[in-house]
Scaffold this motif. Structure first.
Motif, PDB file in Angstrom:
ATOM      1  N   VAL A   1       0.828  -1.193  -0.014  1.00  0.00           N
ATOM      2  CA  VAL A   1      -0.215   0.213  -0.379  1.00  0.00           C
ATOM      3  C   VAL A   1       0.933   1.295  -0.173  1.00  0.00           C
ATOM      4  O   VAL A   1       1.620   0.786   0.097  1.00  0.00           O
ATOM      5  CB  VAL A   1      -0.630  -0.259   0.695  1.00  0.00           C
ATOM      6  N   HIS A   2       0.482   2.203  -0.896  1.00  0.00           N
ATOM      7  CA  HIS A   2       1.332   3.592  -0.623  1.00  0.00           C
ATOM      8  C   HIS A   2       1.292   4.147   0.774  1.00  0.00           C
ATOM      9  O   HIS A   2      -0.170   4.479   0.891  1.00  0.00           O
ATOM     10  CB  HIS A   2       0.389   4.543  -1.389  1.00  0.00           C
ATOM     11  N   ASP A   3       2.068   4.638   1.361  1.00  0.00           N
ATOM     12  CA  ASP A   3       2.571   5.319   2.879  1.00  0.00           C
ATOM     13  C   ASP A   3       2.799   6.421   2.833  1.00  0.00           C
ATOM     14  O   ASP A   3       3.653   6.944   3.853  1.00  0.00           O
ATOM     15  CB  ASP A   3       3.090   4.448   4.141  1.00  0.00           C
ATOM     16  N   GLY A   4       2.660   7.131   2.043  1.00  0.00           N
ATOM     17  CA  GLY A   4       3.241   8.166   1.374  1.00  0.00           C
ATOM     18  C   GLY A   4       4.809   8.188   0.911  1.00  0.00           C
ATOM     19  O   GLY A   4       5.613   9.019   0.932  1.00  0.00           O
ATOM     20  N   GLY A   5       5.582   7.138   0.509  1.00  0.00           N
ATOM     21  CA  GLY A   5       7.137   7.043   0.421  1.00  0.00           C
ATOM     22  C   GLY A   5       7.824   6.177   0.796  1.00  0.00           C
ATOM     23  O   GLY A   5       8.778   6.557   1.074  1.00  0.00           O
ATOM     24  N   MET A   6       7.706   5.856   2.102  1.00  0.00           N
ATOM     25  CA  MET A   6       8.477   6.119   3.537  1.00  0.00           C
ATOM     26  C   MET A   6       9.182   4.340   2.914  1.00  0.00           C
ATOM     27  O   MET A   6      10.624   4.034   3.261  1.00  0.00           O
ATOM     28  CB  MET A   6       7.995   5.237   4.559  1.00  0.00           C
ATOM     29  N   LEU A   7       8.619   3.653   2.141  1.00  0.00           N
ATOM     30  CA  LEU A   7       8.917   2.753   1.716  1.00  0.00           C
ATOM     31  C   LEU A   7      10.088   2.542   0.485  1.00  0.00           C
ATOM     32  O   LEU A   7      11.019   1.522   0.052  1.00  0.00           O
ATOM     33  CB  LEU A   7       8.209   1.528   0.855  1.00  0.00           C
ATOM     34  N   MET A   8       9.956   3.885  -0.238  1.00  0.00           N
ATOM     35  CA  MET A   8      11.192   3.682  -1.474  1.00  0.00           C
ATOM     36  C   MET A   8      12.178   4.907  -0.950  1.00  0.00           C
ATOM     37  O   MET A   8      13.477   4.895  -1.166  1.00  0.00           O
ATOM     38  CB  MET A   8      10.463   5.247  -2.517  1.00  0.00           C
ATOM     39  N   LEU A   9      12.070   5.897   0.300  1.00  0.00           N
ATOM     40  CA  LEU A   9      12.982   6.694   0.628  1.00  0.00           C
ATOM     41  C   LEU A   9      14.002   6.135   1.880  1.00  0.00           C
ATOM     42  O   LEU A   9      15.498   5.967   1.645  1.00  0.00           O
ATOM     43  CB  LEU A   9      12.297   7.806   1.760  1.00  0.00           C
ATOM     44  N   LEU A  10      13.554   5.310   2.591  1.00  0.00           N
ATOM     45  CA  LEU A  10      14.424   4.757   3.014  1.00  0.00           C
ATOM     46  C   LEU A  10      15.166   3.765   2.831  1.00  0.00           C
ATOM     47  O   LEU A  10      16.709   3.343   3.597  1.00  0.00           O
ATOM     48  CB  LEU A  10      13.498   3.261   4.358  1.00  0.00           C
ATOM     49  N   PRO A  11      15.403   3.472   1.875  1.00  0.00           N
ATOM     50  CA  PRO A  11      16.205   2.265   0.866  1.00  0.00           C
ATOM     51  C   PRO A  11      17.438   2.916   0.682  1.00  0.00           C
ATOM     52  O   PRO A  11      18.291   2.564   1.055  1.00  0.00           O
ATOM     53  CB  PRO A  11      15.534   1.042   0.076  1.00  0.00           C
ATOM     54  N   PHE A  12      16.965   4.107   0.259  1.00  0.00           N
ATOM     55  CA  PHE A  12      17.233   4.683  -0.488  1.00  0.00           C
ATOM     56  C   PHE A  12      18.595   5.738   0.641  1.00  0.00           C
ATOM     57  O   PHE A  12      19.771   5.817   0.145  1.00  0.00           O
ATOM     58  CB  PHE A  12      16.624   5.863  -1.297  1.00  0.00           C
ATOM     59  N   LEU A  13      18.092   5.820   1.312  1.00  0.00           N
ATOM     60  CA  LEU A  13      18.854   6.752   2.717  1.00  0.00           C
ATOM     61  C   LEU A  13      20.201   5.476   3.446  1.00  0.00           C
ATOM     62  O   LEU A  13      21.179   5.599   4.042  1.00  0.00           O
ATOM     63  CB  LEU A  13      17.704   6.948   4.677  1.00  0.00           C
ATOM     64  N   LEU A  14      19.212   4.410   3.636  1.00  0.00           N
ATOM     65  CA  LEU A  14      20.399   3.540   4.131  1.00  0.00           C
ATOM     66  C   LEU A  14      21.394   2.992   2.911  1.00  0.00           C
ATOM     67  O   LEU A  14      22.472   2.586   3.715  1.00  0.00           O
ATOM     68  CB  LEU A  14      19.656   1.617   4.020  1.00  0.00           C
ATOM     69  N   ARG A  15      21.677   2.861   1.638  1.00  0.00           N
ATOM     70  CA  ARG A  15      22.153   2.795   0.529  1.00  0.00           C
ATOM     71  C   ARG A  15      23.388   4.458   0.307  1.00  0.00           C
ATOM     72  O   ARG A  15      24.445   4.023   0.380  1.00  0.00           O
ATOM     73  CB  ARG A  15      21.906   2.396  -1.017  1.00  0.00           C
ATOM     74  N   GLN A  16      22.625   5.311   1.145  1.00  0.00           N
ATOM     75  CA  GLN A  16      24.101   5.694   1.053  1.00  0.00           C
ATOM     76  C   GLN A  16      25.248   5.301   2.411  1.00  0.00           C
ATOM     77  O   GLN A  16      25.965   6.118   2.029  1.00  0.00           O
ATOM     78  CB  GLN A  16      23.689   7.394   2.340  1.00  0.00           C
ATOM     79  N   HIS A  17      24.737   5.334   3.395  1.00  0.00           N
ATOM     80  CA  HIS A  17      26.005   3.921   4.614  1.00  0.00           C
ATOM     81  C   HIS A  17      27.078   3.191   3.698  1.00  0.00           C
ATOM     82  O   HIS A  17      25.819   1.956   2.996  1.00  0.00           O
ATOM     83  CB  HIS A  17      25.254   3.343   5.449  1.00  0.00           C
ATOM     84  N   LYS A  18      27.715   3.111   4.163  1.00  0.00           N
ATOM     85  CA  LYS A  18      28.839   2.132   3.451  1.00  0.00           C
ATOM     86  C   LYS A  18      28.590   0.771   3.905  1.00  0.00           C
ATOM     87  O   LYS A  18      29.246  -0.628   3.513  1.00  0.00           O
ATOM     88  CB  LYS A  18      30.030   2.690   3.625  1.00  0.00           C
ATOM     89  N   VAL A  19      27.257   0.034   5.577  1.00  0.00           N
ATOM     90  CA  VAL A  19      27.401  -1.186   5.161  1.00  0.00           C
ATOM     91  C   VAL A  19      26.618  -1.807   4.690  1.00  0.00           C
ATOM     92  O   VAL A  19      26.705  -2.485   3.398  1.00  0.00           O
ATOM     93  CB  VAL A  19      26.777  -0.902   6.378  1.00  0.00           C
ATOM     94  N   TRP A  20      25.838   0.101   3.486  1.00  0.00           N
ATOM     95  CA  TRP A  20      24.220  -1.039   2.705  1.00  0.00           C
ATOM     96  C   TRP A  20      24.910  -0.438   1.046  1.00  0.00           C
ATOM     97  O   TRP A  20      23.770  -0.985  -0.063  1.00  0.00           O
ATOM     98  CB  TRP A  20      23.106  -0.313   2.404  1.00  0.00           C
ATOM     99  N   ARG A  21      25.986  -0.047   0.887  1.00  0.00           N
ATOM    100  CA  ARG A  21      25.933   0.583  -0.433  1.00  0.00           C
ATOM    101  C   ARG A  21      26.153   0.119  -1.946  1.00  0.00           C
ATOM    102  O   ARG A  21      25.701  -0.165  -2.745  1.00  0.00           O
ATOM    103  CB  ARG A  21      27.555   1.553  -0.279  1.00  0.00           C
ATOM    104  N   LYS A  22      26.779  -0.866  -1.616  1.00  0.00           N
ATOM    105  CA  LYS A  22      26.955  -2.268  -2.203  1.00  0.00           C
ATOM    106  C   LYS A  22      25.711  -2.837  -3.105  1.00  0.00           C
ATOM    107  O   LYS A  22      25.449  -3.850  -2.971  1.00  0.00           O
ATOM    108  CB  LYS A  22      28.477  -3.365  -2.162  1.00  0.00           C
ATOM    109  N   CYS A  23      23.979  -2.889  -1.537  1.00  0.00           N
ATOM    110  CA  CYS A  23      23.643  -3.650  -2.012  1.00  0.00           C
ATOM    111  C   CYS A  23      22.371  -2.935  -3.365  1.00  0.00           C
ATOM    112  O   CYS A  23      22.423  -2.253  -3.547  1.00  0.00           O
ATOM    113  CB  CYS A  23      22.160  -3.696  -0.968  1.00  0.00           C
ATOM    114  N   LYS A  24      21.588  -4.025  -4.077  1.00  0.00           N
ATOM    115  CA  LYS A  24      20.722  -3.570  -5.131  1.00  0.00           C
ATOM    116  C   LYS A  24      19.635  -3.367  -4.247  1.00  0.00           C
ATOM    117  O   LYS A  24      19.073  -4.150  -3.791  1.00  0.00           O
ATOM    118  CB  LYS A  24      21.001  -3.721  -6.038  1.00  0.00           C
ATOM    119  N   MET A  25      18.604  -2.147  -4.757  1.00  0.00           N
ATOM    120  CA  MET A  25      17.304  -2.536  -4.257  1.00  0.00           C
ATOM    121  C   MET A  25      16.177  -3.212  -5.521  1.00  0.00           C
ATOM    122  O   MET A  25      16.758  -2.455  -6.438  1.00  0.00           O
ATOM    123  CB  MET A  25      17.021  -0.497  -4.022  1.00  0.00           C
ATOM    124  N   ARG A  26      15.272  -3.849  -4.928  1.00  0.00           N
ATOM    125  CA  ARG A  26      14.279  -4.015  -5.806  1.00  0.00           C
ATOM    126  C   ARG A  26      12.958  -3.743  -5.442  1.00  0.00           C
ATOM    127  O   ARG A  26      13.215  -4.072  -4.175  1.00  0.00           O
ATOM    128  CB  ARG A  26      14.413  -5.959  -5.732  1.00  0.00           C
TER     129      ARG A  26
END
Length: 1155
Positions: A872-897
């Motif tokens: 369901v659409h929750d305002g875009g939180m589900l889109m934003l959180l992975p983007f923020l996580l991937r800014q960190h070096k822990v998750w940087r190499k992970c791809k988003m699906r």
């Protein structure tokens, strides 16, 4: 009120009543005393408490000389008259003791007095020593020390040269700028110095206590370096006087016969050797007997004053009878008058024409037919008066400057000179040459050290009878005096001395005399000897003051690397600091050029003065309550003007030196900020931060942030164990990965009990939170709330955290562990209430499940996927959180699906295209997959159709349904649900079970009003069943969690391999063979559980290998009787997944396609 204070002690158990708490609060840890001696013992306690002081640092505490308080304890208060306050004596001493301590307060700087008094041993020092009242007044304490420090080597060695090169007008501008700067700085310094007592350390103390330890340490070290290099400059000046004017033959490297670079190198080497010798001698004197330095200060001061008076006397004498100091010119070139006696080529004698020594300098033989220098042959020799006198009118010729390149000839303007263009300069060592390239800004850098020294009075504040009166008057009077002398000397030098003599830096054209000495009366030696002693004295003062400044910085402890320099001899002399000062001073002496060292110390002094002005301006503008200086003649505009002038002069002197000085100060600032000791001095920068924070918070209050500026401002809720240690440290690791130091983070925990009883636990918990935040590098705030129960404490955290517009908009809390256990039922009830409260407060909610499996900040994923299940659409939180996580070096190499679920009447191909386009406009790089569920998997029924409506109206927004069509669809869904509930035959059960194929789970909570209405309609009033799981005959003693577990396990056991509603003949047959108790199940719960099972099956199929799965979190039912079922639904939904982040939006858009 009286009853609260008359609680009597009892020998029995003290009940936890209000009276008991009050009694304990006021009695503290006092030992039991008899009633007869209560007043005396209380008095003893009060006196002992005063001895402890107020735990403030020494420089900010008036209770320094209270070591004799024990001897006067009977006088602290009168027995029972003050018994009402006796328990508070440790924190609130009597006014009388405060005043007596203040009367004995002494903050004398380390100087000759302490040095002499510290010669005794510790046993003697431990006894009470009478504090000798300071007796120095304005004249001896401030005015004369400032005069001595301001007048220095530049006035005697370079002032005439500055006037000659820069001209009267240019030099007057330089002097006026520099004197204005110091006057404005003195006004600011007077305001700061009269705003309380200034202990030893002078400007360092003022700046550090006004601007904080970072600025104070940086500027203090710059001031120390300036003072140290000033010592080097004075030593170089003394050696220049010694080797050029007093005993030129003492040179180790002889200059005779050398030209150009060789002569310059020999001079510099002489300066280095003799400078090192003199530095070693001075450092030894300072080390052995600093008291002699202080006693000789008046002698050195007398030398300075006598020298200046001799110059003024000489100026007056020139008006009557100018002194005879001829200058010999060849053409218009000034000749070095050292090796010849007569300024002529030939002289007439009785025996005829005879050549002179000057002839022999330019010709190869003393005969008239000798071969001579072309220029010598072509030009005449003339002699002019070097000191024509103040009435000669030479002033007009010296108004404007004449700048030279290095090696240029010092020539007289207006005298004829015959030169051939192709002639090269020969016999260069016979002429007076420019030794350096000169320009206006160089003159500024060389001159400015002659106006430094204005801090001498404030450094001696402890010796003054009335510091707050003497410092402003003495300092400003000294600057006025010296500025008058400097400005008048510029005009008088230009009015009395010939231009070529002014530009002759070393007096080579006037028989090697000091140029200012030629003007002095009665003899040039008055100036030479006087200036030599004054420069030696100034050097000794620098080597005495700089180590004490370094010791003050080291003892403050703000720069860990400098702590060793806080130690010294038993009498307090800074031995290690003196050694460091000598080494730095030696580096200045190795430069060996007075003109090169002067701009270096100009930088450091200018930076120091700049921050004094800044400190005064800040305190004035911020209007801090403690800013009450006795000196009233200041204004913030004057301070800003002074600061601007300092900055301008820094870059005028030398832009690259200015950048280097700022880089040094900046490096020290950052070093103290990261590695320095924590200090709270009530500084102005703290006040500036508070004002800026208040302004920013008021701006934030003006409205909610725009979607473009939205970022998760997290309230992280953690739990602590019995020792107040955080139970889920990985929550803060996840916080760091989400935030990366940006935005607001509040880490909160809740404690059960009353604050009075648990305040110590709350402090320990806060310390544990701070320590963990520091370990996990989470930048933010921590908050501990104590309440009668954890539910209320958590609710208080949720409501009260943050300030104004700086509040959290998202809550991060871990999934409750072991919630199925019978004794943990309150844990999951609290969790569900938290979910409801975040929804009511319009806050986003992030719930990581299996938090211990989440990576720490040190781990790195080299590959893998972050899967988003966008139901369901929750305002875009589900889109934003992975983007923020991937800014960190822990998750940087992970791809988003991104996965989304297509309903049976959706066009999945078009959905994928629309979603891909949507992500493209969002600038988010992710793979898109639409999961299709056909009729064999999903059948249309009431609740799933509600989800379709929610998904269509709030998620993609690409499906072009009109408002009327959506309303008709909602109506049809409602009608079908009511109709299906009314039917109570097996076919109805078949319909319900076939309808529960696979809804996209989380969307069912997006519109709680519609959902609850449907759930309510689905409950048959005639049936005793409720949304809570019904009990079977043997289940009465089981907990709700166990009931749910048993019921749904039984259901699953009945149909383990496939959904219980498969639309096949076998499925229908199984339904008709249902167990009888299944008919009593709440059909809404059956549908929800089946939804969770089917959705979990799809997620496991697609995302079992994902590093992290994010999916929408369904909301809890409005009626609280079904809470345990809700927890079970979420367990089934996420079963088998390693790392899950359940996300619930806050009811607003958080991501946008627009720029």
């Amino acid at each position: 009120m009286s009853q609260r204070f008359t609680v009597s002690k009892s020998d029995g158990d003290r009940r936890p009543s209000i009276q008991g708490e009050v009694n304990q609060l006021f009695e503290g840890d006092e030992p039991p005393t008899s009633s007869g001696t209560e007043g005396e013992d209380a008095a003893d306690t009060g006196a002992e408490v005063v001895l402890k002081g107020d735990s403030n640092p020494k420089e900010s505490s008036p209770f320094i000389n209270s070591s004799d308080a024990a001897a006067e304890k009977s006088q602290q208060y009168d027995g029972k008259n003050m018994a009402l306050f006796e328990e508070e004596m440790d924190t609130s001493p009597m006014v009388s003791s405060l005043l007596s301590s203040l009367a004995n307060y002494s903050n004398l700087p380390q100087g000759s007095k302490e040095h002499e008094e510290a010669e005794n041993n510790e046993a003697e020092s431990s006894r009470k020593k009478p504090v000798k009242a300071p007796q120095l007044g304005t004249l001896m304490g401030v005015y004369l020390p400032c005069i001595q420090n301001i007048f220095g080597v530049i006035l005697f060695l370079r002032m005439t040269w500055l006037v000659g090169i820069g001209g009267i007008i240019g030099t007057f501008i330089i002097v006026f700028m520099c004197c204005t700067t110091t006057m404005l700085t003195a006004i600011s310094m007077s305001a700061i110095a009269t705003n309380g007592v200034v202990p030893a350390g002078g400007s360092y103390y003022m700046i550090s206590r006004s601007l904080g330890p970072e600025f104070g340490g940086a500027v203090g070290i710059c001031f120390y370096l300036g003072t140290t290099y000033a010592g080097a400059m004075y030593i170089l000046g003394a050696i220049e006087l010694l080797l050029i004017y007093i005993v030129p033959k003492a040179a180790i490297f002889p200059l005779e016969g050398l030209e150009g670079a060789e002569a310059e190198a020999a001079l510099l080497n002489n300066m280095r050797v003799y400078g090192t010798i003199l530095l070693t001698s001075m450092a030894t004197v300072v080390f052995v007997g600093v008291k002699y330095v202080n006693k000789l200060a008046l002698v050195f001061l007398a030398c300075v004053i006598l020298s200046i008076l001799a110059v003024y006397a000489g100026v007056i004498k020139t008006a009557v009878e100018p002194p005879d100091f001829p200058v010999c010119l060849l053409g218009n070139r000034t000749l070095v008058w050292k090796t010849f006696d007569v300024c002529a080529k030939t002289i007439e004698t009785a025996n005829g024409t005879v050549t002179t020594q000057l002839w022999r300098m330019f010709c190869d033989s003393p005969f008239l037919n000798a071969t001579c220098d072309k220029y010598f042959v072509a030009n005449n020799v003339s002699q002019i008066q070097g000191i024509p006198g103040v009435t000669s009118g030479i002033l007009t010729k010296n108004l404007f400057g004449t700048y030279y390149e290095k090696g240029d000839l010092i020539a007289k303007v207006g005298v004829e000179s015959v030169e051939e263009q192709d002639d090269t300069l020969t016999n260069a060592n016979r002429y007076v040459l420019a030794d350096i390239t000169s320009f206006f800004t160089l003159l500024v850098g060389i001159y400015f050290p002659s106006v430094t020294g204005i801090m001498a009075g404030s450094n001696r504040s402890g010796d003054l009878r009335d510091a707050q009166k003497s410092i402003p008057i003495g300092t400003i009077a000294a600057i006025t005096t010296t500025s008058t002398v400097y400005m008048s000397s510029v005009v008088l030098f230009g009015a009395c001395i010939e231009g070529v003599v002014l530009r002759d830096k070393f007096g080579e054209g006037v028989h090697g005399n000091l140029v200012i000495g030629t003007l002095a009366w009665p003899s040039p030696w008055v100036i030479v000897i006087g200036s030599f002693f004054s420069t030696c004295g100034a050097g000794l003062q620098s080597l005495t003051g700089a180590p004490r400044l370094m010791q003050a910085i080291a003892k403050d402890g703000i720069v860990p690397a400098l702590r060793i320099f806080g130690h010294g001899k038993a009498n307090g002399e800074p031995t290690w600091s003196l050694l460091l000062t000598a080494f730095i001073c030696e580096s200045g002496i190795l430069i060996a050029s007075l003109d090169s060292v002067a701009p270096i110390l100009s930088m450091f002094f200018l930076m120091c003065y700049m921050f004094v002005n800044l400190a005064c301006a800040l305190q004035t503008l911020l209007r801090t309550p403690n800013w009450r200086p006795r000196f009233k003649f200041y204004h913030w505009t004057l301070s800003f003007l002074g600061m601007s002038l300092c900055l301008t002069l820094m870059f005028l002197c030398s832009w690259y030196y200015a950048i280097v000085a700022m880089a040094i100060a900046g490096s020290i600032y950052k070093y103290i900020e990261f590695a320095g000791a924590e200090k709270e001095w009530g500084d102005g920068i703290r006040g500036l931060s508070l004002s800026a924070a208040r302004y920013a918070l008021m701006r934030l209050e003006e409205g909610p942030p725009h979607t473009k500026n939205w970022r998760p401002q997290l309230l992280v809720l953690v739990s602590t164990d019995a020792e107040q240690n955080v139970e889920q440290p990985r929550l803060l690791s996840l916080t760091n990965q989400l935030k990366a130091g940006k935005g607001l983070t509040i880490v909160g925990t809740a404690l059960e009990g009353t604050y009075l009883e648990n305040s110590d636990q709350a402090q320990r918990a806060e310390q544990a939170l701070r320590k963990l935040m520091e370990t996990e590098k989470v930048k933010g705030f921590c908050q501990v709330t104590v309440s009668s129960n954890l539910r209320d404490a958590t609710s208080h955290l949720l409501q009260a955290s943050g300030l104004g517009g700086l509040k959290h908009n998202a809550v991060l809390v871990s999934w409750p562990r072991n919630w199925k256990q019978g004794d943990e039922h309150q844990t999951w009830r609290n969790f569900i209430e938290l979910v409801r409260e975040t929804t009511a407060a319009h806050l986003a909610l992030l719930v990581p499940k299996n938090i211990s499996a989440f990576p720490s900040n040190g781990e790195r994923f080299t590959e893998g996927h972050i899967d988003v299940w966008w139901i369901v659409h929750d305002g875009g939180m589900l889109m934003l959180l992975p983007f923020l996580l991937r800014q960190h070096k822990v998750w940087r190499k992970c791809k988003m699906r991104i996965f989304t679920v297509a309903q049976m009447d959706d066009n999945s191909i078009q959905m994928k295209k629309d979603l891909t386009t949507f992500l493209y406009h969002l600038r988010i790089d992710a793979m898109v997959e639409v999961v299709e569920m056909h009729d064999s998997d999903i059948s249309a029924y009431t609740y799933e159709k509600t989800l379709v409506m929610e998904q269509r109206s709030q998620m993609l927004k690409q499906i072009n349904l009109t408002k009327n069509e959506r309303e008709r669809e909602i109506q049809s869904i409602t009608d079908s649900s009511r109709g299906s509930i009314r039917r109570k035959n097996p076919a109805a059960v078949t319909t319900q079970l076939s309808v529960t194929e696979d809804p996209p789970a989380a969307s069912k909570e997006e519109k709680p009003e519609e959902e609850v209405q449907l759930i309510h309609d689905n409950t048959n009033p005639a049936s005793p069943a409720t949304p809570a799981t019904p009990l079977t005959p043997g289940e009465g003693a089981q907990s709700p969690g166990e009931q749910v577990q048993m019921t749904w396990t039984e259901k699953c056991d009945g149909e383990p391999a496939k959904p219980p509603g498969a639309a096949t003949p076998e499925g229908i047959k199984d339904i008709f063979n249902m167990k009888p108790e299944w008919e009593n199940l709440n059909q809404s719960n059956v549908r929800r559980m089946h939804t969770a099972l089917r959705l979990n099956e799809v997620i496991m199929k697609k995302s079992s290998e994902a590093k992290l799965v994010l999916l929408n979190m369904p909301g809890p039912p409005r009626n609280r009787t079904g809470d345990e079922n809700y927890m079970e639904f979420l367990e089934v939904l996420t079963e088998g997944l390693n790392r899950v982040l359940l996300v619930r939006g806050g009811g607003r858009e958080v991501i946008t396609i627009y720029s």
